[in-house]
Design a protein around this motif. Structure first.
Motif, PDB file in Angstrom:
ATOM      1  N   VAL A 142       0.851  -1.181   0.000  1.00  0.00           N
ATOM      2  CA  VAL A 142       0.000   0.000   0.000  1.00  0.00           C
ATOM      3  C   VAL A 142       0.890   1.235   0.000  1.00  0.00           C
ATOM      4  CG1 VAL A 142      -1.831   1.197   1.269  1.00  0.00           C
ATOM      5  CG2 VAL A 142      -1.695  -1.276   1.370  1.00  0.00           C
ATOM      6  N   PRO A 143       0.604   2.242  -0.862  1.00  0.00           N
ATOM      7  CA  PRO A 143       1.389   3.479  -0.820  1.00  0.00           C
ATOM      8  C   PRO A 143       1.145   4.236   0.483  1.00  0.00           C
ATOM      9  CG  PRO A 143      -0.405   3.657  -2.408  1.00  0.00           C
ATOM     10  CD  PRO A 143      -0.390   2.250  -1.924  1.00  0.00           C
ATOM     11  N   GLY A 144       2.195   4.828   1.032  1.00  0.00           N
ATOM     12  CA  GLY A 144       2.096   5.512   2.326  1.00  0.00           C
ATOM     13  C   GLY A 144       1.849   6.994   2.226  1.00  0.00           C
ATOM     14  N   ASP A 145       1.504   7.499   1.030  1.00  0.00           N
ATOM     15  CA  ASP A 145       1.327   8.943   0.836  1.00  0.00           C
ATOM     16  C   ASP A 145       0.212   9.521   1.700  1.00  0.00           C
ATOM     17  OD1 ASP A 145       3.303   8.705  -1.070  1.00  0.00           O
ATOM     18  OD2 ASP A 145       1.892   8.557  -2.750  1.00  0.00           O
ATOM     19  N   THR A 146      -0.845   8.736   1.967  1.00  0.00           N
ATOM     20  CA  THR A 146      -1.987   9.267   2.707  1.00  0.00           C
ATOM     21  C   THR A 146      -1.691   9.439   4.197  1.00  0.00           C
ATOM     22  OG1 THR A 146      -2.831   7.042   3.039  1.00  0.00           O
ATOM     23  CG2 THR A 146      -3.678   8.257   1.136  1.00  0.00           C
ATOM     24  N   LEU A 147      -0.663   8.772   4.707  1.00  0.00           N
ATOM     25  CA  LEU A 147      -0.361   8.851   6.142  1.00  0.00           C
ATOM     26  C   LEU A 147       0.180  10.213   6.544  1.00  0.00           C
ATOM     27  CD1 LEU A 147       1.254   5.367   6.784  1.00  0.00           C
ATOM     28  CD2 LEU A 147      -1.019   6.124   7.422  1.00  0.00           C
ATOM     29  N   GLY A 148       0.737  10.936   5.601  1.00  0.00           N
ATOM     30  CA  GLY A 148       1.273  12.253   5.912  1.00  0.00           C
ATOM     31  C   GLY A 148       2.386  12.619   4.950  1.00  0.00           C
ATOM     32  N   GLU A 149       2.835  13.857   5.075  1.00  0.00           N
ATOM     33  CA  GLU A 149       3.862  14.388   4.172  1.00  0.00           C
ATOM     34  C   GLU A 149       5.203  13.671   4.347  1.00  0.00           C
ATOM     35  OE1 GLU A 149       4.345  16.483   0.976  1.00  0.00           O
ATOM     36  OE2 GLU A 149       2.456  16.578   2.057  1.00  0.00           O
ATOM     37  N   GLU A 150       5.490  13.217   5.577  1.00  0.00           N
ATOM     38  CA  GLU A 150       6.789  12.560   5.840  1.00  0.00           C
ATOM     39  C   GLU A 150       6.886  11.169   5.214  1.00  0.00           C
ATOM     40  OE1 GLU A 150       4.343  12.030   9.703  1.00  0.00           O
ATOM     41  OE2 GLU A 150       4.676  13.596   8.221  1.00  0.00           O
ATOM     42  N   PHE A 151       5.740  10.570   4.817  1.00  0.00           N
ATOM     43  CA  PHE A 151       5.748   9.229   4.218  1.00  0.00           C
ATOM     44  C   PHE A 151       5.562   9.273   2.704  1.00  0.00           C
ATOM     45  CE2 PHE A 151       4.042   8.639   8.570  1.00  0.00           C
ATOM     46  CZ  PHE A 151       5.076   7.875   9.079  1.00  0.00           C
ATOM     47  N   LYS A 152       5.805  10.431   2.100  1.00  0.00           N
ATOM     48  CA  LYS A 152       5.613  10.582   0.653  1.00  0.00           C
ATOM     49  C   LYS A 152       6.624   9.717  -0.100  1.00  0.00           C
ATOM     50  CE  LYS A 152       4.418  14.291  -2.502  1.00  0.00           C
ATOM     51  NZ  LYS A 152       3.073  13.761  -2.649  1.00  0.00           N
ATOM     52  N   GLY A 153       6.126   8.900  -1.027  1.00  0.00           N
ATOM     53  CA  GLY A 153       6.994   8.036  -1.817  1.00  0.00           C
ATOM     54  C   GLY A 153       7.220   6.655  -1.217  1.00  0.00           C
ATOM     55  N   TYR A 154       6.850   6.469   0.042  1.00  0.00           N
ATOM     56  CA  TYR A 154       7.033   5.170   0.686  1.00  0.00           C
ATOM     57  C   TYR A 154       5.961   4.191   0.210  1.00  0.00           C
ATOM     58  CZ  TYR A 154      10.549   6.519   4.142  1.00  0.00           C
ATOM     59  OH  TYR A 154      11.694   6.898   4.754  1.00  0.00           O
ATOM     60  N   VAL A 155       6.329   2.912   0.139  1.00  0.00           N
ATOM     61  CA  VAL A 155       5.367   1.834  -0.103  1.00  0.00           C
ATOM     62  C   VAL A 155       5.526   0.849   1.048  1.00  0.00           C
ATOM     63  CG1 VAL A 155       4.688  -0.045  -1.633  1.00  0.00           C
ATOM     64  CG2 VAL A 155       5.426   2.120  -2.609  1.00  0.00           C
ATOM     65  N   PHE A 156       4.413   0.556   1.724  1.00  0.00           N
ATOM     66  CA  PHE A 156       4.436  -0.331   2.889  1.00  0.00           C
ATOM     67  C   PHE A 156       3.758  -1.649   2.560  1.00  0.00           C
ATOM     68  CE2 PHE A 156       4.395   3.919   4.916  1.00  0.00           C
ATOM     69  CZ  PHE A 156       5.606   3.819   5.590  1.00  0.00           C
ATOM     70  N   LYS A 157       4.296  -2.732   3.130  1.00  0.00           N
ATOM     71  CA  LYS A 157       3.676  -4.052   3.040  1.00  0.00           C
ATOM     72  C   LYS A 157       3.027  -4.329   4.389  1.00  0.00           C
ATOM     73  CE  LYS A 157       5.290  -8.628   2.830  1.00  0.00           C
ATOM     74  NZ  LYS A 157       6.389  -9.517   2.642  1.00  0.00           N
ATOM     75  N   ILE A 158       1.763  -4.727   4.382  1.00  0.00           N
ATOM     76  CA  ILE A 158       1.052  -5.006   5.637  1.00  0.00           C
ATOM     77  C   ILE A 158       1.549  -6.343   6.179  1.00  0.00           C
ATOM     78  CG2 ILE A 158      -1.202  -5.377   6.703  1.00  0.00           C
ATOM     79  CD1 ILE A 158      -2.392  -3.691   4.411  1.00  0.00           C
ATOM     80  N   GLY A 159       2.146  -6.295   7.368  1.00  0.00           N
ATOM     81  CA  GLY A 159       2.746  -7.495   7.937  1.00  0.00           C
ATOM     82  C   GLY A 159       1.858  -8.219   8.933  1.00  0.00           C
ATOM     83  N   GLY A 160       0.822  -7.535   9.432  1.00  0.00           N
ATOM     84  CA  GLY A 160      -0.055  -8.156  10.424  1.00  0.00           C
ATOM     85  C   GLY A 160      -0.574  -7.110  11.381  1.00  0.00           C
ATOM     86  N   GLY A 161      -0.994  -7.559  12.557  1.00  0.00           N
ATOM     87  CA  GLY A 161      -1.505  -6.627  13.550  1.00  0.00           C
ATOM     88  C   GLY A 161      -2.267  -7.342  14.644  1.00  0.00           C
ATOM     89  N   ASN A 162      -2.767  -6.550  15.581  1.00  0.00           N
ATOM     90  CA  ASN A 162      -3.563  -7.060  16.693  1.00  0.00           C
ATOM     91  C   ASN A 162      -4.819  -6.210  16.808  1.00  0.00           C
ATOM     92  OD1 ASN A 162      -0.686  -7.731  17.259  1.00  0.00           O
ATOM     93  ND2 ASN A 162      -1.607  -8.800  18.965  1.00  0.00           N
ATOM     94  N   ASP A 163      -5.951  -6.832  17.188  1.00  0.00           N
ATOM     95  CA  ASP A 163      -7.156  -6.032  17.379  1.00  0.00           C
ATOM     96  C   ASP A 163      -7.156  -5.430  18.783  1.00  0.00           C
ATOM     97  OD1 ASP A 163      -7.929  -8.118  18.999  1.00  0.00           O
ATOM     98  OD2 ASP A 163      -9.649  -8.722  17.795  1.00  0.00           O
ATOM     99  N   LYS A 164      -8.224  -4.717  19.120  1.00  0.00           N
ATOM    100  CA  LYS A 164      -8.269  -3.960  20.379  1.00  0.00           C
ATOM    101  C   LYS A 164      -8.170  -4.867  21.608  1.00  0.00           C
ATOM    102  CE  LYS A 164     -10.045   0.320  18.812  1.00  0.00           C
ATOM    103  NZ  LYS A 164      -9.027   0.492  17.797  1.00  0.00           N
ATOM    104  N   GLN A 165      -8.580  -6.136  21.474  1.00  0.00           N
ATOM    105  CA  GLN A 165      -8.483  -7.063  22.603  1.00  0.00           C
ATOM    106  C   GLN A 165      -7.193  -7.867  22.580  1.00  0.00           C
ATOM    107  OE1 GLN A 165     -11.503  -6.775  20.834  1.00  0.00           O
ATOM    108  NE2 GLN A 165     -12.265  -5.471  22.477  1.00  0.00           N
ATOM    109  N   GLY A 166      -6.312  -7.641  21.601  1.00  0.00           N
ATOM    110  CA  GLY A 166      -5.007  -8.290  21.575  1.00  0.00           C
ATOM    111  C   GLY A 166      -4.925  -9.562  20.760  1.00  0.00           C
ATOM    112  N   PHE A 167      -5.953  -9.903  20.010  1.00  0.00           N
ATOM    113  CA  PHE A 167      -5.905 -11.123  19.202  1.00  0.00           C
ATOM    114  C   PHE A 167      -5.129 -10.849  17.911  1.00  0.00           C
ATOM    115  CE2 PHE A 167      -9.586 -11.794  21.905  1.00  0.00           C
ATOM    116  CZ  PHE A 167      -9.343 -13.076  22.363  1.00  0.00           C
ATOM    117  N   PRO A 168      -4.182 -11.715  17.551  1.00  0.00           N
ATOM    118  CA  PRO A 168      -3.334 -11.456  16.383  1.00  0.00           C
ATOM    119  C   PRO A 168      -4.029 -11.781  15.063  1.00  0.00           C
ATOM    120  CG  PRO A 168      -2.735 -13.534  17.364  1.00  0.00           C
ATOM    121  CD  PRO A 168      -3.796 -12.933  18.253  1.00  0.00           C
TER     122      PRO A 168
END
Length: 152
Positions: free
Chosen positions: A66-92
């Motif tokens: 996903v391109p990182g341009d929408t996150l802010g001016e400091e992330f212009k040109g970056y491309v990020f790969k979603i590696g995972g995450g946890n929900d609000k209760q901590g489940f991966p």
């Protein structure tokens, strides 16, 4: 068997009313982004409060770029790969479960999100699907392509 056997009285008299009061409040999806750059070994946590900045990530699967341009001016040109995450209760999040809610799976040795405690033991655990949604507390992003400037 008293009524306490079914768990109705344990919650207290005002429990249901307090739950209804919270349901009417708007949901703020303040999400933490765990940014990592494998080439430099850099790892940073950035908190994003604005939903509009996170919209391009919603409904994307893990390991999507996903391109990182929408996150802010400091992330212009970056491309990020979603590696995972946890929900609000901590489940991966677990790769291969194509939904954005929680499911219970039977885990055995060698599967991700599970560590065998005894030989041959299997366990049914809750994990979250691999689709990004607004209920995530933390999302892990890996830098796939570096942008113009350094991440502050």
């Amino acid at each position: 068997f008293g009524s306490s056997h079914f768990g109705a009285c344990r919650l207290g008299p005002g429990h249901l009313g307090s739950r209804l009061a919270h349901a009417s409040q708007p949901v703020l999806a303040a999400m933490k982004l765990n940014l990592s750059n494998p080439t430099t070994g850099m790892q940073k946590i950035v908190e994003i409060d604005d939903d509009k900045k996170l919209l391009p990530f919603f409904d994307k699967r893990m390991s999507t770029e996903v391109p990182g341009d929408t996150l802010g001016e400091e992330f212009k040109g970056y491309v990020f790969k979603i590696g995972g995450g946890n929900d609000k209760q901590g489940f991966p999040m677990k790769q291969g479960i194509l939904c954005n809610h929680r499911v219970k799976l039977l885990f055995k040795k060698g599967m991700s999100c599970f560590r065998e405690r005894r030989k041959g033991c299997r366990k049914r655990k809750s994990v979250r699907g691999c689709v990004v949604g607004p209920d995530l507390a933390v999302m892990h992003l890996i830098v796939a392509k570096k942008g113009e400037q350094e991440i502050p």
